[in-house]
Design a protein around this motif. Structure first.
Motif, PDB file in Angstrom:
ATOM      1  N   THR A   5       0.847  -1.188   0.000  1.00  0.00           N
ATOM      2  CA  THR A   5       0.000   0.000   0.000  1.00  0.00           C
ATOM      3  C   THR A   5       0.883   1.238   0.000  1.00  0.00           C
ATOM      4  OG1 THR A   5      -0.107   0.008   2.402  1.00  0.00           O
ATOM      5  CG2 THR A   5      -1.910  -1.086   1.237  1.00  0.00           C
ATOM      6  N   SER A   6       0.253   2.398  -0.179  1.00  0.00           N
ATOM      7  CA  SER A   6       1.005   3.646  -0.175  1.00  0.00           C
ATOM      8  C   SER A   6       0.216   4.717   0.553  1.00  0.00           C
ATOM      9  CB  SER A   6       1.296   4.105  -1.608  1.00  0.00           C
ATOM     10  OG  SER A   6       0.089   4.422  -2.262  1.00  0.00           O
ATOM     11  N   GLY A   7       0.938   5.747   0.963  1.00  0.00           N
ATOM     12  CA  GLY A   7       0.322   6.897   1.607  1.00  0.00           C
ATOM     13  C   GLY A   7       1.087   8.142   1.217  1.00  0.00           C
ATOM     14  N   ARG A   8       0.364   9.275   1.111  1.00  0.00           N
ATOM     15  CA  ARG A   8       1.015  10.526   0.747  1.00  0.00           C
ATOM     16  C   ARG A   8       0.544  11.633   1.679  1.00  0.00           C
ATOM     17  NH1 ARG A   8      -0.347  10.302  -5.450  1.00  0.00           N
ATOM     18  NH2 ARG A   8      -2.130  11.340  -4.584  1.00  0.00           N
ATOM     19  N   ARG A   9       1.453  12.558   1.961  1.00  0.00           N
ATOM     20  CA  ARG A   9       1.141  13.736   2.756  1.00  0.00           C
ATOM     21  C   ARG A   9       1.998  14.858   2.217  1.00  0.00           C
ATOM     22  NH1 ARG A   9      -1.117  17.563   4.918  1.00  0.00           N
ATOM     23  NH2 ARG A   9      -0.696  18.194   7.044  1.00  0.00           N
ATOM     24  N   LYS A  10       1.380  15.907   1.701  1.00  0.00           N
ATOM     25  CA  LYS A  10       2.085  16.999   1.030  1.00  0.00           C
ATOM     26  C   LYS A  10       2.984  16.412  -0.055  1.00  0.00           C
ATOM     27  CE  LYS A  10       1.988  20.523   4.595  1.00  0.00           C
ATOM     28  NZ  LYS A  10       2.826  21.448   5.373  1.00  0.00           N
ATOM     29  N   THR A  11       4.292  16.575   0.038  1.00  0.00           N
ATOM     30  CA  THR A  11       5.174  16.035  -1.004  1.00  0.00           C
ATOM     31  C   THR A  11       5.854  14.752  -0.561  1.00  0.00           C
ATOM     32  OG1 THR A  11       6.985  17.414  -0.222  1.00  0.00           O
ATOM     33  CG2 THR A  11       5.628  18.299  -2.004  1.00  0.00           C
ATOM     34  N   ALA A  16       4.291   0.846   1.969  1.00  0.00           N
ATOM     35  CA  ALA A  16       4.370  -0.162   3.032  1.00  0.00           C
ATOM     36  C   ALA A  16       4.139  -1.542   2.447  1.00  0.00           C
ATOM     37  CB  ALA A  16       3.341   0.121   4.120  1.00  0.00           C
ATOM     38  N   THR A  17       4.887  -2.510   2.959  1.00  0.00           N
ATOM     39  CA  THR A  17       4.740  -3.908   2.580  1.00  0.00           C
ATOM     40  C   THR A  17       4.534  -4.717   3.845  1.00  0.00           C
ATOM     41  OG1 THR A  17       6.228  -3.571   0.717  1.00  0.00           O
ATOM     42  CG2 THR A  17       5.824  -5.839   1.397  1.00  0.00           C
ATOM     43  N   VAL A  18       3.495  -5.548   3.851  1.00  0.00           N
ATOM     44  CA  VAL A  18       3.196  -6.406   4.996  1.00  0.00           C
ATOM     45  C   VAL A  18       3.387  -7.852   4.566  1.00  0.00           C
ATOM     46  CG1 VAL A  18       1.413  -7.162   6.594  1.00  0.00           C
ATOM     47  CG2 VAL A  18       1.545  -4.776   5.950  1.00  0.00           C
ATOM     48  N   LYS A  19       4.204  -8.584   5.332  1.00  0.00           N
ATOM     49  CA  LYS A  19       4.432 -10.002   5.068  1.00  0.00           C
ATOM     50  C   LYS A  19       4.058 -10.793   6.305  1.00  0.00           C
ATOM     51  CE  LYS A  19       8.350  -9.119   2.049  1.00  0.00           C
ATOM     52  NZ  LYS A  19       9.800  -9.261   1.904  1.00  0.00           N
ATOM     53  N   GLU A  20       3.514 -11.962   6.093  1.00  0.00           N
ATOM     54  CA  GLU A  20       3.192 -12.851   7.210  1.00  0.00           C
ATOM     55  C   GLU A  20       4.443 -13.613   7.638  1.00  0.00           C
ATOM     56  OE1 GLU A  20      -0.074 -15.380   6.372  1.00  0.00           O
ATOM     57  OE2 GLU A  20      -1.439 -13.728   5.981  1.00  0.00           O
ATOM     58  N   ASP A  21       4.320 -14.359   8.722  1.00  0.00           N
ATOM     59  CA  ASP A  21       5.407 -15.197   9.248  1.00  0.00           C
ATOM     60  C   ASP A  21       6.636 -14.381   9.628  1.00  0.00           C
ATOM     61  OD1 ASP A  21       3.746 -17.341   8.781  1.00  0.00           O
ATOM     62  OD2 ASP A  21       4.546 -17.666   6.775  1.00  0.00           O
ATOM     63  N   GLY A  22       6.411 -13.239  10.247  1.00  0.00           N
ATOM     64  CA  GLY A  22       7.509 -12.419  10.747  1.00  0.00           C
ATOM     65  C   GLY A  22       7.542 -12.493  12.264  1.00  0.00           C
ATOM     66  N   ALA A  74       6.416  11.028   8.413  1.00  0.00           N
ATOM     67  CA  ALA A  74       5.787  10.265   9.486  1.00  0.00           C
ATOM     68  C   ALA A  74       4.291  10.095   9.231  1.00  0.00           C
ATOM     69  CB  ALA A  74       6.011  10.956  10.828  1.00  0.00           C
ATOM     70  N   GLU A  75       3.629  11.146   8.782  1.00  0.00           N
ATOM     71  CA  GLU A  75       2.201  11.066   8.473  1.00  0.00           C
ATOM     72  C   GLU A  75       1.942  10.123   7.301  1.00  0.00           C
ATOM     73  OE1 GLU A  75      -0.452  12.621   9.956  1.00  0.00           O
ATOM     74  OE2 GLU A  75       0.822  13.483  11.504  1.00  0.00           O
ATOM     75  N   ALA A  76       2.786  10.198   6.285  1.00  0.00           N
ATOM     76  CA  ALA A  76       2.624   9.315   5.128  1.00  0.00           C
ATOM     77  C   ALA A  76       2.863   7.865   5.521  1.00  0.00           C
ATOM     78  CB  ALA A  76       3.579   9.731   4.010  1.00  0.00           C
ATOM     79  N   ALA A  77       3.862   7.614   6.365  1.00  0.00           N
ATOM     80  CA  ALA A  77       4.144   6.254   6.817  1.00  0.00           C
ATOM     81  C   ALA A  77       2.993   5.730   7.675  1.00  0.00           C
ATOM     82  CB  ALA A  77       5.444   6.221   7.604  1.00  0.00           C
ATOM     83  N   ARG A  78       2.423   6.588   8.511  1.00  0.00           N
ATOM     84  CA  ARG A  78       1.284   6.196   9.337  1.00  0.00           C
ATOM     85  C   ARG A  78       0.115   5.773   8.461  1.00  0.00           C
ATOM     86  NH1 ARG A  78      -2.582   9.796  13.179  1.00  0.00           N
ATOM     87  NH2 ARG A  78      -2.969  10.855  11.230  1.00  0.00           N
ATOM     88  N   MET A  79      -0.159   6.557   7.417  1.00  0.00           N
ATOM     89  CA  MET A  79      -1.251   6.234   6.505  1.00  0.00           C
ATOM     90  C   MET A  79      -0.976   4.923   5.767  1.00  0.00           C
ATOM     91  SD  MET A  79      -2.700   8.416   3.270  1.00  0.00           S
ATOM     92  CE  MET A  79      -2.821   9.886   4.244  1.00  0.00           C
ATOM     93  N   ALA A  80       0.249   4.726   5.313  1.00  0.00           N
ATOM     94  CA  ALA A  80       0.588   3.504   4.582  1.00  0.00           C
ATOM     95  C   ALA A  80       0.456   2.273   5.474  1.00  0.00           C
ATOM     96  CB  ALA A  80       2.004   3.605   4.023  1.00  0.00           C
ATOM     97  N   VAL A  81       0.887   2.368   6.735  1.00  0.00           N
ATOM     98  CA  VAL A  81       0.784   1.235   7.661  1.00  0.00           C
ATOM     99  C   VAL A  81      -0.679   0.927   7.958  1.00  0.00           C
ATOM    100  CG1 VAL A  81       1.247   0.503  10.027  1.00  0.00           C
ATOM    101  CG2 VAL A  81       3.054   1.526   8.670  1.00  0.00           C
ATOM    102  N   ALA A  82      -1.480   1.966   8.190  1.00  0.00           N
ATOM    103  CA  ALA A  82      -2.902   1.748   8.485  1.00  0.00           C
ATOM    104  C   ALA A  82      -3.613   1.097   7.304  1.00  0.00           C
ATOM    105  CB  ALA A  82      -3.569   3.074   8.841  1.00  0.00           C
TER     106      ALA A  82
END
Length: 134
Positions: A5-11, A16-22, A74-82
């Motif tokens: 997934t991806s997230g953007r905030r301003k520029t 984010a990539t989610v993998k199982e078995d971690g 940080a905001e973009a990463a938060r959005m991508a993780v969510a």
């Protein structure tokens, strides 16, 4: 199976990539999250605390950020993780929880900087030179 997934905030942009078995790890730009500033760390961890340990327990999340400043990243990463957690679990309840906590976890802010108009100074998009003879 991995979820991207991806997230953007301003520029700033984050992927984010989610993998199982971690082991329940979260890495940002190939570094563990705890090596970043407290503000950055707390922002990116918000979706994980809302989702709970049962969702994040055995996942490995990798986030790559670029552009913007540290706050926007940080905001973009938060959005991508969510978004990644919602896509991975497929849970409408989790998405609703994120939206109730803060709508910007799931929805991008469309505001961008205004382009500078021609024949004007570099102080702003609409700034004009002052005249003293009126």
């Amino acid at each position: 199976m991995a979820t991207h997934t991806s997230g953007r905030r301003k520029t700033a942009k984050a992927r984010a990539t989610v993998k199982e078995d971690g082991e329940g790890t979260l890495r940002v730009n190939s570094r563990p999250l705890h090596t970043y500033r407290d503000m950055f760390e707390s922002r990116v961890e918000e979706p994980l605390t809302i989702a709970g340990e049962e969702v994040f327990g055995d996942l490995e999340i990798t986030v790559d950020t670029e552009g913007g400043g540290i706050q926007a990243q940080a905001e973009a990463a938060r959005m991508a993780v969510a978004r990644a957690l919602v896509d991975h679990t497929g849970s409408d309840d989790l998405e609703r929880d994120f939206r109730e906590y803060d709508r910007n976890m799931m929805v991008e802010d469309p505001r961008r900087t205004e382009t500078h108009k021609p024949s004007q100074s570099s102080k702003g998009a609409r700034h004009k030179q002052q005249k003293s003879y009126r």
